[in-house]
Design a protein around this motif. Sequence first.
Motif, mmCIF file in Angstrom:
data_model
loop_
_atom_site.group_PDB
_atom_site.id
_atom_site.type_symbol
_atom_site.label_atom_id
_atom_site.label_comp_id
_atom_site.label_asym_id
_atom_site.label_seq_id
_atom_site.Cartn_x
_atom_site.Cartn_y
_atom_site.Cartn_z
ATOM 1 N N PRO A 211 1.040 -1.063 -0.093
ATOM 2 C CA PRO A 211 -0.394 -0.134 -0.145
ATOM 3 C C PRO A 211 0.459 1.315 0.224
ATOM 4 N N ASN A 212 0.520 2.569 -0.542
ATOM 5 C CA ASN A 212 0.688 3.562 -0.782
ATOM 6 C C ASN A 212 2.027 3.842 -0.811
ATOM 7 N N PRO A 213 3.077 3.054 -1.998
ATOM 8 C CA PRO A 213 4.085 2.622 -2.137
ATOM 9 C C PRO A 213 5.420 3.868 -2.837
ATOM 10 N N THR A 214 4.354 5.244 -2.882
ATOM 11 C CA THR A 214 5.184 5.991 -2.958
ATOM 12 C C THR A 214 5.278 7.029 -2.410
ATOM 13 N N PHE A 215 4.983 6.944 -0.906
ATOM 14 C CA PHE A 215 4.281 7.886 0.167
ATOM 15 C C PHE A 215 3.813 8.752 -0.150
ATOM 16 N N GLU A 216 2.607 8.977 -1.059
ATOM 17 C CA GLU A 216 1.758 10.266 -1.585
ATOM 18 C C GLU A 216 0.651 10.425 -0.815
ATOM 19 N N GLU A 217 0.517 9.387 -0.296
ATOM 20 C CA GLU A 217 -1.295 9.532 0.602
ATOM 21 C C GLU A 217 -0.482 9.498 1.619
ATOM 22 N N GLY A 218 -1.531 10.361 2.788
ATOM 23 C CA GLY A 218 -1.107 10.459 4.276
ATOM 24 C C GLY A 218 -2.086 11.948 4.123
ATOM 25 N N ASN B 63 3.697 17.634 4.230
ATOM 26 C CA ASN B 63 4.689 18.731 4.230
ATOM 27 C C ASN B 63 5.543 18.452 5.248
ATOM 28 N N ASN B 64 5.290 18.401 6.611
ATOM 29 C CA ASN B 64 5.819 18.577 8.285
ATOM 30 C C ASN B 64 6.654 17.283 8.427
ATOM 31 N N PRO B 65 7.792 17.702 8.527
ATOM 32 C CA PRO B 65 8.705 16.558 8.514
ATOM 33 C C PRO B 65 8.554 15.326 9.531
ATOM 34 N N THR B 66 8.116 16.049 10.755
ATOM 35 C CA THR B 66 8.470 15.301 12.024
ATOM 36 C C THR B 66 6.737 14.577 12.357
ATOM 37 N N LEU B 67 5.685 15.489 11.271
ATOM 38 C CA LEU B 67 4.558 15.008 12.348
ATOM 39 C C LEU B 67 4.051 14.785 11.172
ATOM 40 N N ALA B 68 4.542 14.177 10.287
ATOM 41 C CA ALA B 68 3.732 13.719 8.484
ATOM 42 C C ALA B 68 3.566 12.139 9.424
ATOM 43 N N VAL C 178 11.872 11.398 16.869
ATOM 44 C CA VAL C 178 11.101 12.609 16.127
ATOM 45 C C VAL C 178 12.555 12.136 14.928
ATOM 46 N N ILE C 179 13.092 10.820 14.990
ATOM 47 C CA ILE C 179 14.024 10.219 14.065
ATOM 48 C C ILE C 179 13.520 9.963 12.520
ATOM 49 N N ASP C 180 11.729 9.821 13.008
ATOM 50 C CA ASP C 180 11.514 9.041 11.647
ATOM 51 C C ASP C 180 10.406 10.290 11.003
ATOM 52 N N GLN C 181 11.000 10.893 9.889
ATOM 53 C CA GLN C 181 10.547 11.664 8.959
ATOM 54 C C GLN C 181 9.758 11.603 7.792
ATOM 55 N N VAL C 182 9.956 12.415 7.688
ATOM 56 C CA VAL C 182 8.964 12.545 5.810
ATOM 57 C C VAL C 182 9.854 13.524 5.369
ATOM 58 N N LEU C 183 10.092 13.477 4.385
ATOM 59 C CA LEU C 183 11.348 14.295 3.780
ATOM 60 C C LEU C 183 10.698 14.900 1.946
ATOM 61 N N THR C 184 10.969 15.656 1.276
ATOM 62 C CA THR C 184 10.322 16.595 0.103
ATOM 63 C C THR C 184 11.550 17.227 -0.346
ATOM 64 N N ASN C 185 13.056 17.325 0.247
ATOM 65 C CA ASN C 185 13.421 18.183 -0.596
ATOM 66 C C ASN C 185 14.401 16.540 -1.755
ATOM 67 N N ASN C 186 14.173 15.589 -1.867
ATOM 68 C CA ASN C 186 14.439 14.177 -1.654
ATOM 69 C C ASN C 186 13.850 13.305 -1.884
ATOM 70 N N TRP C 187 13.382 13.079 -3.627
ATOM 71 C CA TRP C 187 12.229 11.148 -3.918
ATOM 72 C C TRP C 187 12.450 10.832 -4.813
ATOM 73 N N THR C 188 12.045 9.676 -5.613
ATOM 74 C CA THR C 188 12.014 8.975 -6.852
ATOM 75 C C THR C 188 11.316 9.858 -7.384
ATOM 76 N N SER C 189 9.726 9.300 -6.890
ATOM 77 C CA SER C 189 8.927 9.713 -7.782
ATOM 78 C C SER C 189 7.867 10.580 -7.491
#
Length: 834
Positions: A578-585, A589-594, A608-619
């Motif tokens: 599920p959600n292979p590109t991490f685009e749903e959720g 856009n908030n690294p530590t609250l995503a 707080v180490i567990d983040q979602v980033l928007t400054n680099n990605w594959t797709s």
Amino acid sequence: MNFKTALLGAATLLAAGSALCQPLPNNFWPNSTFDSGTNLGAADGAGTPTGWVRNGSLSGSLNVIDQVTNVDLPNSTNAIMVNDNDPNNYGEWDCAVPVAGVVNPGDTIDVRYDLMWNVQGGQMRVALGFLDANSNYISADQFVVEGSSPGWNGGIDSTFTETNQTGVVPIGTAFVNIGIVSGGSEAVTGLLVVDDLYVARAPTPDLLTGNVWPNASFELGTNLDQTNGVPTGWNFYNSGSSYITQVTTNNYVSYDHALVVVDNDPDNYGSWYSDMVSLTSVASPGATLDLQWFQLYSVANGQMRVTFSFYDAQGNDVDDISYQVSGNSPGWQGAVAGSGFTEVNQQVVVPSSATQLLVQLVSGGSASTTGIMMIDDLSIALPNAPALLPGNFWPNPTFAAGSDLSSTNGTPTGWVRNGSDPTIDQVITVNSNPTYALAVIDNEANQYGEWDDDLALTSSNAAPGNLVNIQYSALWNVTNGSMRLSVLFFDASSNQLSEADYNVSAASSGWDNAIAGSSFTVESNQVLVPPGAVRMRFALVSGGPEAATGVFLIESLSAAVQVVPPIPSTVLVGNFFPNPTFEEGADLNNPTLASPAGGWNRGGSSPVIDQVLTNNWTSYDHSLALVDNDTNNYGQWYMSFNLPGAVTNGDVLDLQWFWLYNVTNGQMRMTFTFLDTNNNNVGETDFNTELNNSDGTGGYSTNWLGVEGPPSTFDAEFQRIQVPVGAAKLQVLPTSGGPSTTTGVMLVDDLSVRLSAPNIIAVTGQPGNINLTWNSMPTRTYSVLFSSTLTTNFSTWSTLTTGLSGSSSAPFIATYLDSVQHGPGNGFYVIVAQ
């Protein structure tokens, strides 16, 4: 080699004039000074800078037009050029750089380079091209030159000319290409030399929505183009004679200036501090403030900091909250120019009695600290309401329409009170945007309250079979049971068809002893509209059971039909992850609250180490990340999902993901764990990051180029694992710790899982002795088909063999030797699994 222009030869091509251009802030173009590559000092100019390829009308050794020349400049020893003395051909240098994670369609990009030319018979050009994923041109902008450059003095010891271009990124762009071309027409001769090539997204202020902080980009003030300038609203203090507090134009996020402390004095420190800013009309005590700024630093012998200080009306310091840094920031490249800023997002609660706020940038934890720290685009705002889901069809999502909403007994439009005690059902005014929240406030152990809102389903909102995304912000504190938000569906006869309950108990993560001062958290869920459904209901209920007491509030309630984005080619065909590109959720856009959809949770000893980033990605726009700078803790993302019915024990799964990492003091890992129906571990496999650094204590991915953002790119990883006996679920756990002392960063994107496909991985031998190798499973048998023509009508293919067993042991590879002579011409094979 002879030249028609007044040149001596490639071995003596030296430019004594200084290069004029300075690096663009946040440059993303690799190898800007052409000092990385192979054979760059070749006397005939035959070297090749890293990332560049020769094109034009000539190929191979015949292409003597595309050259590398040595230069003698303060920041560069090489330049590239097209040196064209052939009136029947042309030369072209090209370099294409992926834009993923760097720019988006509609962005303006700036291009800056040093240029020198002497052209006869027409024009030469620097081409800024935008390419799609298949490297086809979408559009191109040309900077053409003819005659001689302003600094031309008859040879390439002439002075370079700074040149600037801009372009707008069109929809569909996957690569930006820079071309250095000697031809308008092939008859053109002469030379065109390029050095110091920089490309960056055009600077625009990057501020929080609703920002209240004045002069956020430091563009107002006196003498700002001098290091001793002073931005409006700021003051400075230097403990010694050194001028540590400065303003810089050498790098910035937006416009032309950034605030900086440059501390080379081990006996003193410097401090920028703002004027007091009133909070009276901004936020009351107990309110949450979002903080955002961009920072760049290189600090030794201690820590530097950004501090937010709250004061009461009499000017007394109420509280100081500091964010300290040491070492080098992720975008630091060894110097201010050319380094990239890092975005910082934090939240603070306005303390009791605070009415004013002051911000400081300080070079000292202790006076012995030295180095540099810069900030830009400092903004402060009340938290915005989570954006409603795109395509929301639920009416009155913020409860802003209705009657008597300023009273707890008000009624939002569309909602009705139910339950055994309707006084439990209330409207609460909250100190945030939006203003109103729907609530059940239940202090009665023998009663319950319920809010209900029904919506008729039509072709304009949702239909049976649709998957509906649900999003809302919630705050709760519940004892003696649970409360819930329920989604119910009914048929035309008002019979209930399905119910999904989202239960809450204990306290939410943002609960702080009372509604006032607590913060909402974003919740996301999905429901399937059942066959025959004509009506949908939301129900906010305080009882399950009636003994439950406490509070449960929701705001910003939205519902939207799931729109499935196109599946990128980087996701395996047949994927069921599920959600292979991490685009749903939610809050992506908030690294530590995503909160990525699909069941992802934060774990480890420091979430707080567990983040979602928007400054680099594959797709698309997001990647799952572990950003671990803590030697005493580790982070871990984890999720599990049910294996589909087509997967049975003994099958083999194909795993593919893309990762980018740089790790010290150990290894990070991707762990895949099979669970039985009781969530017991029945099999586990770890895939660790490489140990390839100089001392073998850590490592980095192949395309790591010093920063987590561009120009670093992701590596593809393909693995296969067997499904053990008893497996019912697969759990995935990206983890930052071998030991907790491990530090670094690991980004993951486009993670996909499928039932293993019989892909041919090798074809060797000669006609009459062809050996085929493919990925197999012990639970399948295979047929090998052959055809002299390529067609999807497999009934016309010849069956060479059938009933071949798959391999029963790792790496689960099957082979077949085709000893048939099929005649001259092409031949094609296909493997079919039974």
